[in-house]
Design a protein around this motif. Structure first.
Motif, PDB file in Angstrom:
ATOM      1  N   ALA A  79      32.598  54.976  63.355  1.00 39.26           N
ATOM      2  CA  ALA A  79      31.586  54.576  64.344  1.00 39.26           C
ATOM      3  C   ALA A  79      30.181  54.733  63.775  1.00 39.26           C
ATOM      4  CB  ALA A  79      31.741  55.408  65.607  1.00 39.26           C
ATOM      5  N   ARG A  80      30.020  55.710  62.869  1.00 38.42           N
ATOM      6  CA  ARG A  80      28.715  55.965  62.256  1.00 38.42           C
ATOM      7  C   ARG A  80      28.664  55.515  60.801  1.00 38.42           C
ATOM      8  NH1 ARG A  80      29.485  59.962  65.978  1.00 38.42           N
ATOM      9  NH2 ARG A  80      27.697  60.514  67.291  1.00 38.42           N
ATOM     10  N   ASN A  81      29.752  54.880  60.332  1.00 41.06           N
ATOM     11  CA  ASN A  81      29.792  54.382  58.949  1.00 41.06           C
ATOM     12  C   ASN A  81      29.452  55.469  57.943  1.00 41.06           C
ATOM     13  OD1 ASN A  81      30.387  51.665  59.722  1.00 41.06           O
ATOM     14  ND2 ASN A  81      28.232  51.384  60.247  1.00 41.06           N
ATOM     15  N   THR A  82      30.040  56.638  58.146  1.00 42.34           N
ATOM     16  CA  THR A  82      29.773  57.746  57.233  1.00 42.34           C
ATOM     17  C   THR A  82      31.080  58.392  56.764  1.00 42.34           C
ATOM     18  OG1 THR A  82      29.581  59.280  59.081  1.00 42.34           O
ATOM     19  CG2 THR A  82      27.534  58.309  58.243  1.00 42.34           C
TER      20      THR A  82
ATOM     21  N   SER B  60      27.564  63.924  52.187  1.00 39.03           N
ATOM     22  CA  SER B  60      27.874  62.808  53.071  1.00 39.03           C
ATOM     23  C   SER B  60      27.460  61.505  52.423  1.00 39.03           C
ATOM     24  CB  SER B  60      27.142  62.971  54.406  1.00 39.03           C
ATOM     25  OG  SER B  60      27.579  64.115  55.094  1.00 39.03           O
ATOM     26  N   CYS B  61      28.067  60.441  52.887  1.00 39.60           N
ATOM     27  CA  CYS B  61      27.753  59.117  52.378  1.00 39.60           C
ATOM     28  C   CYS B  61      27.612  58.183  53.580  1.00 39.60           C
ATOM     29  CB  CYS B  61      28.855  58.638  51.451  1.00 39.60           C
ATOM     30  SG  CYS B  61      28.609  56.973  50.798  1.00 39.60           S
ATOM     31  N   ALA B  62      26.461  57.569  53.677  1.00 44.58           N
ATOM     32  CA  ALA B  62      26.210  56.618  54.762  1.00 44.58           C
ATOM     33  C   ALA B  62      26.254  55.212  54.212  1.00 44.58           C
ATOM     34  CB  ALA B  62      24.853  56.908  55.392  1.00 44.58           C
ATOM     35  N   ALA B  63      27.001  54.359  54.864  1.00 45.93           N
ATOM     36  CA  ALA B  63      27.127  52.974  54.443  1.00 45.93           C
ATOM     37  C   ALA B  63      26.300  52.080  55.351  1.00 45.93           C
ATOM     38  CB  ALA B  63      28.587  52.544  54.475  1.00 45.93           C
ATOM     39  N   SER B  64      25.672  51.096  54.761  1.00 47.66           N
ATOM     40  CA  SER B  64      24.894  50.129  55.527  1.00 47.66           C
ATOM     41  C   SER B  64      25.139  48.738  54.959  1.00 47.66           C
ATOM     42  CB  SER B  64      23.412  50.470  55.500  1.00 47.66           C
ATOM     43  OG  SER B  64      22.916  50.460  54.173  1.00 47.66           O
ATOM     44  N   GLY B  65      24.752  47.749  55.701  1.00 41.91           N
ATOM     45  CA  GLY B  65      24.968  46.384  55.246  1.00 41.91           C
ATOM     46  C   GLY B  65      26.179  45.791  55.932  1.00 41.91           C
ATOM     47  N   ARG B  66      27.095  45.241  55.151  1.00 47.33           N
ATOM     48  CA  ARG B  66      28.269  44.563  55.703  1.00 47.33           C
ATOM     49  C   ARG B  66      29.364  45.565  56.041  1.00 47.33           C
ATOM     50  NH1 ARG B  66      29.982  39.498  52.197  1.00 47.33           N
ATOM     51  NH2 ARG B  66      31.330  39.285  54.013  1.00 47.33           N
ATOM     52  N   THR B  67      29.029  46.472  56.920  1.00 51.40           N
ATOM     53  CA  THR B  67      29.982  47.527  57.238  1.00 51.40           C
ATOM     54  C   THR B  67      31.039  47.074  58.232  1.00 51.40           C
ATOM     55  OG1 THR B  67      28.463  48.363  58.913  1.00 51.40           O
ATOM     56  CG2 THR B  67      28.355  49.370  56.732  1.00 51.40           C
ATOM     57  N   GLY B  68      30.935  45.815  58.725  1.00 52.37           N
ATOM     58  CA  GLY B  68      31.961  45.329  59.629  1.00 52.37           C
ATOM     59  C   GLY B  68      33.281  45.122  58.929  1.00 52.37           C
ATOM     60  N   SER B  69      33.244  44.932  57.609  1.00 48.59           N
ATOM     61  CA  SER B  69      34.482  44.779  56.843  1.00 48.59           C
ATOM     62  C   SER B  69      35.145  46.137  56.666  1.00 48.59           C
ATOM     63  CB  SER B  69      34.184  44.165  55.474  1.00 48.59           C
ATOM     64  OG  SER B  69      33.582  42.912  55.621  1.00 48.59           O
ATOM     65  N   ARG B  70      36.399  46.101  56.301  1.00 45.92           N
ATOM     66  CA  ARG B  70      37.127  47.336  56.077  1.00 45.92           C
ATOM     67  C   ARG B  70      36.905  47.816  54.645  1.00 45.92           C
ATOM     68  NH1 ARG B  70      41.150  48.882  59.520  1.00 45.92           N
ATOM     69  NH2 ARG B  70      41.487  47.574  61.332  1.00 45.92           N
ATOM     70  N   TYR B  71      36.454  49.043  54.518  1.00 41.72           N
ATOM     71  CA  TYR B  71      36.186  49.614  53.211  1.00 41.72           C
ATOM     72  C   TYR B  71      36.909  50.936  53.042  1.00 41.72           C
ATOM     73  CZ  TYR B  71      32.462  46.199  52.554  1.00 41.72           C
ATOM     74  OH  TYR B  71      31.762  45.041  52.407  1.00 41.72           O
TER      75      TYR B  71
ATOM     76  N   ALA C   8      31.626  55.936  46.559  1.00 42.46           N
ATOM     77  CA  ALA C   8      32.035  54.598  46.162  1.00 42.46           C
ATOM     78  C   ALA C   8      32.835  53.942  47.281  1.00 42.46           C
ATOM     79  CB  ALA C   8      32.872  54.649  44.884  1.00 42.46           C
ATOM     80  N   ALA C   9      32.839  52.609  47.278  1.00 39.59           N
ATOM     81  CA  ALA C   9      33.562  51.867  48.306  1.00 39.59           C
ATOM     82  C   ALA C   9      34.243  50.656  47.697  1.00 39.59           C
ATOM     83  CB  ALA C   9      32.607  51.425  49.415  1.00 39.59           C
ATOM     84  N   ARG C  10      35.350  50.280  48.310  1.00 37.89           N
ATOM     85  CA  ARG C  10      36.028  49.043  47.924  1.00 37.89           C
ATOM     86  C   ARG C  10      36.522  48.372  49.193  1.00 37.89           C
ATOM     87  NH1 ARG C  10      41.759  49.473  47.452  1.00 37.89           N
ATOM     88  NH2 ARG C  10      41.708  47.720  45.985  1.00 37.89           N
TER      89      ARG C  10
END
Length: 125
Positions: A74-77, A20-31, A96-98
């Motif tokens: 909803a959980r940024n995962t 699993s990968c959990a994202a944090s920070g500016r997660t309001g943007s689309r990645y 990875a994210a973009r």
């Protein structure tokens, strides 16, 4: 955005694992998200990616039919379920994210600007 991968471990050939990968920070943007992997002595390669909406996915030929990516916005995962694992799947798996709202999932490493530290998956024969 910061990415933290978890899961992985040791499994026998034919077995299953999930990462699993959990994202944090500016997660309001689309990645858009992806998993890459790097085996010892080899280049980092694309495994699978998913669009920000979760509607579109792209798989490397080597994992089609065995791996499944999903995301929970909803959980940024992002989750990667790996079945029928083989010794050649042994590698460090990187999340990875973009920043992108496109449904086109890209497979080039240079397209992804955010990377997690990776988690080791070892498949024994």
């Amino acid at each position: 955005v910061q990415l933290q991968a978890s899961g992985g471990g040791l499994v026998q050939a034919g077995g299953s694992l999930s990462v699993s990968c959990a994202a944090s920070g500016r997660t309001g943007s689309r990645y858009a998200m992806a998993w890459f992997r790097q085996a010892p002595g080899k280049e980092r390669e694309f495994v699978v990616g998913i669009s920000s909406s979760g509607t579109s996915t792209r798989y490397a030929d080597s994992v089609k039919g065995r791996f499944t990516i999903s995301r929970d916005n909803a959980r940024n995962t992002v989750h990667l379920q790996m079945n029928s694992l083989q010794p050649e799947d042994t590698a460090v798996y990187f999340c990875a994210a973009r920043s992108s709202s496109s449904e086109l999932v890209l497979g080039a490493r240079r397209e992804y600007g955010y990377w997690g530290l990776g988690t080791l998956v070892t498949v024994s024969s």
